[in-house]
Design a protein around this motif. Structure first.
Motif, PDB file in Angstrom:
ATOM      1  N   VAL A   1       5.874   8.866   6.058  1.00 43.91           N
ATOM      2  CA  VAL A   1       5.385   9.147   7.426  1.00 43.91           C
ATOM      3  C   VAL A   1       6.078  10.389   7.974  1.00 43.91           C
ATOM      4  CG1 VAL A   1       5.421   8.309   9.815  1.00 43.91           C
ATOM      5  CG2 VAL A   1       4.630   6.812   7.991  1.00 43.91           C
ATOM      6  N   LEU A   2       7.368  10.519   7.680  1.00 46.92           N
ATOM      7  CA  LEU A   2       8.095  11.707   8.150  1.00 46.92           C
ATOM      8  C   LEU A   2       7.508  12.986   7.539  1.00 46.92           C
ATOM      9  CD1 LEU A   2      11.854  10.612   8.222  1.00 46.92           C
ATOM     10  CD2 LEU A   2      10.370  11.141  10.145  1.00 46.92           C
ATOM     11  N   VAL A   3       7.131  12.920   6.269  1.00 49.89           N
ATOM     12  CA  VAL A   3       6.502  14.084   5.631  1.00 49.89           C
ATOM     13  C   VAL A   3       5.201  14.436   6.366  1.00 49.89           C
ATOM     14  CG1 VAL A   3       5.357  14.894   3.522  1.00 49.89           C
ATOM     15  CG2 VAL A   3       7.539  13.670   3.375  1.00 49.89           C
TER      16      VAL A   3
ATOM     17  N   ARG B   1      13.169  -1.090   0.470  1.00 52.54           N
ATOM     18  CA  ARG B   1      12.294   0.052   0.152  1.00 52.54           C
ATOM     19  C   ARG B   1      10.884  -0.105   0.727  1.00 52.54           C
ATOM     20  NH1 ARG B   1      12.067  -0.963  -6.332  1.00 52.54           N
ATOM     21  NH2 ARG B   1      10.740  -2.783  -6.242  1.00 52.54           N
ATOM     22  N   TRP B   2      10.521  -1.369   1.083  1.00 51.78           N
ATOM     23  CA  TRP B   2       9.225  -1.553   1.768  1.00 51.78           C
ATOM     24  C   TRP B   2       9.239  -0.849   3.131  1.00 51.78           C
ATOM     25  CZ3 TRP B   2       4.798  -3.735  -0.054  1.00 51.78           C
ATOM     26  CH2 TRP B   2       4.897  -4.365  -1.292  1.00 51.78           C
ATOM     27  N   ILE B   3      10.436  -0.643   3.668  1.00 52.53           N
ATOM     28  CA  ILE B   3      10.577   0.101   4.921  1.00 52.53           C
ATOM     29  C   ILE B   3      10.826   1.582   4.634  1.00 52.53           C
ATOM     30  CG2 ILE B   3      11.888   0.353   7.080  1.00 52.53           C
ATOM     31  CD1 ILE B   3      10.404  -2.307   6.876  1.00 52.53           C
ATOM     32  N   HIS B   4      11.791   1.822   3.730  1.00 52.89           N
ATOM     33  CA  HIS B   4      12.227   3.197   3.502  1.00 52.89           C
ATOM     34  C   HIS B   4      11.131   4.117   2.988  1.00 52.89           C
ATOM     35  CE1 HIS B   4      16.666   1.816   3.127  1.00 52.89           C
ATOM     36  NE2 HIS B   4      16.299   2.011   4.362  1.00 52.89           N
ATOM     37  N   LEU B   5      10.434   3.680   1.955  1.00 51.84           N
ATOM     38  CA  LEU B   5       9.450   4.576   1.327  1.00 51.84           C
ATOM     39  C   LEU B   5       8.338   4.988   2.303  1.00 51.84           C
ATOM     40  CD1 LEU B   5       9.189   3.201  -2.319  1.00 51.84           C
ATOM     41  CD2 LEU B   5      10.148   5.364  -1.545  1.00 51.84           C
ATOM     42  N   PRO B   6       7.703   4.007   2.994  1.00 52.13           N
ATOM     43  CA  PRO B   6       6.676   4.437   3.970  1.00 52.13           C
ATOM     44  C   PRO B   6       7.269   5.314   5.076  1.00 52.13           C
ATOM     45  CG  PRO B   6       6.534   2.083   3.563  1.00 52.13           C
ATOM     46  CD  PRO B   6       7.779   2.552   2.884  1.00 52.13           C
ATOM     47  N   HIS B   7       8.517   4.994   5.470  1.00 49.71           N
ATOM     48  CA  HIS B   7       9.160   5.775   6.525  1.00 49.71           C
ATOM     49  C   HIS B   7       9.275   7.243   6.114  1.00 49.71           C
ATOM     50  CE1 HIS B   7      12.959   6.397   9.202  1.00 49.71           C
ATOM     51  NE2 HIS B   7      11.876   6.930   9.716  1.00 49.71           N
TER      52      HIS B   7
END
Lengths: 208, 232
Positions: B74-76, B65-71
């Motif tokens: 960023v997409l938003v 989730r350290w990758i998923h959540l920021p990803h």
């Protein structure tokens, strides 16, 4: 008053021999010019840049001032002139112009190879009588007449210049009296054949 | 923010500035957040006596989730940027509002030639005014420009308008602008075009209606022709 008169006299006198530091500065500045005019000032038809090696300093200086002030090189149909106008702006002051003109004058002039055909030098000799009054019988130019050399100049450049004068692409700026005079002279050449003839004669002058 | 450094003198300059600001703040926010996290992790998990280093494969859910959540976040942000970019792109580049005037802009090594309509308001007529490195336009007037290149690629760039458009040999590219304030500013070439590229500058003169009419009257070839006999 006397000082002002002396200064005016000094300004009117032809420039003296170039100093070593002036030539050194001129050589450094010439690096930009060499991109089109060649490292020895031999010219390049591809870049529309004529041979300038050995051009008289007074003439090179005057033309650089003309380009810089926009008296020359701001006609939309003068492709080569439009290239020279911004180049002249890279010379920041009169000292730079003097230095690069002195360096150009110090380069050895040679007669560029012929690129034009069809000119009749014998017919051109008769037409040249008018030109010779200002440019000299030997085509080396006469400073007192404000006329540059014609020998050691590319034939394609001479033709291009005559065509521009005739069409009013050069010589239509009221601030450039010498060019206006040349426009009148070029008008006396009836057509391109007459231009080729007179250029053929000029080339014979260079070989004498 | 950009207008503090370069004035915004066209109707769409502020829209483009808004995009710059939006990207600046969103990217800036993420830069600060990631930099902060990075340094916090360096300090929090610095070398300590008796604590061995661990190898983290990143396969566990709480590690991913350290990758998923920021990803996803960023997409938003990307969606916001893309939405506003498409709106501005459409308004500036794809929509062509009806013109009040048209000018021809020609780039060549190393000068700009501007063909202005004369008092008749039409191009390609006897009263056209041709200028090198000088573009004269009227404030609050919508102009179409017909952009051409005579030799190589150039780019017609008017920073105060936030306008940049490539000029391509063989093509006539039509675009538009409408000036919102009078003044004199730079035009530049923004595409490397040879040794003189850096010196290929011009000036844009944005004039009020009265100033522009006076300029046209003074510069039109027909006016000059009428004036010339009086000089004899």
């Amino acid at each position: 008053m006397a000082a002002a008169a002396l200064l005016a006299l000094a300004a009117a006198l032809p420039p003296g021999p170039a100093r070593a530091d002036e030539l050194e500065r001129g050589e450094a500045l010439f690096d930009l010019c060499s991109q089109c005019h060649g490292s020895q000032g031999q010219g390049s038809k591809l870049a529309l840049a004529p041979a300038i090696a050995g051009l008289k300093q007074w003439y090179a200086e005057r033309q650089l001032h003309n380009f810089k002030s926009g008296i020359r090189g701001k006609n939309p149909d003068d492709v080569a002139g439009l290239r020279m106008h911004p180049m002249s702006l890279s010379l920041k002051d009169d000292a730079d112009i003097t230095a690069v003109a002195a360096y150009v004058a110090s380069l050895s002039a040679s007669q560029p190879a012929s690129t034009l055909e069809g000119g009749d030098a014998a017919k051109g000799a008769a037409l040249y009588a008018v030109c010779g009054a200002c440019h000299g019988p030997d085509g080396n130019g006469i400073q007192q007449m404000n006329a540059p050399r014609l020998v050691h100049t590319n034939d394609w450049y001479l033709l291009s210049a005559l065509e521009k004068y005739k069409a009013g692409v050069r010589g239509s700026n009221p601030k450039n009296a010498n060019a206006i005079m040349m426009r009148g002279m070029a008008a006396q050449l009836a057509d391109q054949q007459a231009m080729l003839d007179v250029i053929a004669h000029i080339e014979t002058l260079a070989r004498r | 923010m950009i207008e503090y450094y370069v004035v915004a003198a066209s109707t769409y300059a502020k829209d483009i500035d808004f995009l710059f600001d939006l990207i600046f703040w969103l990217v800036g926010l993420w830069f600060m957040a990631t930099s902060g996290l990075f340094f916090w992790l360096i300090i929090r998990f610095r070398k300590r006596e008796g604590v061995p280093a661990q190898y983290i494969s990143g396969e566990k859910k709480d590690e991913k989730r350290w990758i998923h959540l920021p990803h996803y976040l960023v997409l938003v942000c990307d969606v916001f940027i893309i939405y506003f970019a498409v709106v501005v792109w459409y308004d500036v580049k794809q929509d062509l509002p009806p013109a009040d005037q048209t000018v021809r802009v020609i780039g060549q090594q190393w000068a700009w030639t501007f063909e202005h309509p004369g008092p008749d308001g039409k191009l390609d007529t006897a009263d056209d005014i041709v200028k090198v490195n000088e573009l004269h336009i009227q404030k609050d007037t919508l102009y179409h420009y017909k952009l051409e290149a005579r030799d190589v690629l150039h780019n017609f760039s008017v920073p105060v308008f936030r306008l940049k458009q490539d000029a391509i040999p063989g093509r006539v590219i039509t675009g538009w602008f409408e000036a919102t304030m009078a003044g004199e500013w730079d035009i530049q070439c923004a595409e490397i075009c040879g040794i003189g590229h850096g010196l290929m500058g011009a000036r844009i003169h944005i004039e009020t209606a009265d100033q522009h009419a006076a300029w046209m009257a003074a510069e039109s070839p027909l006016s000059l022709a009428a004036y010339a006999p009086a000089q004899k």
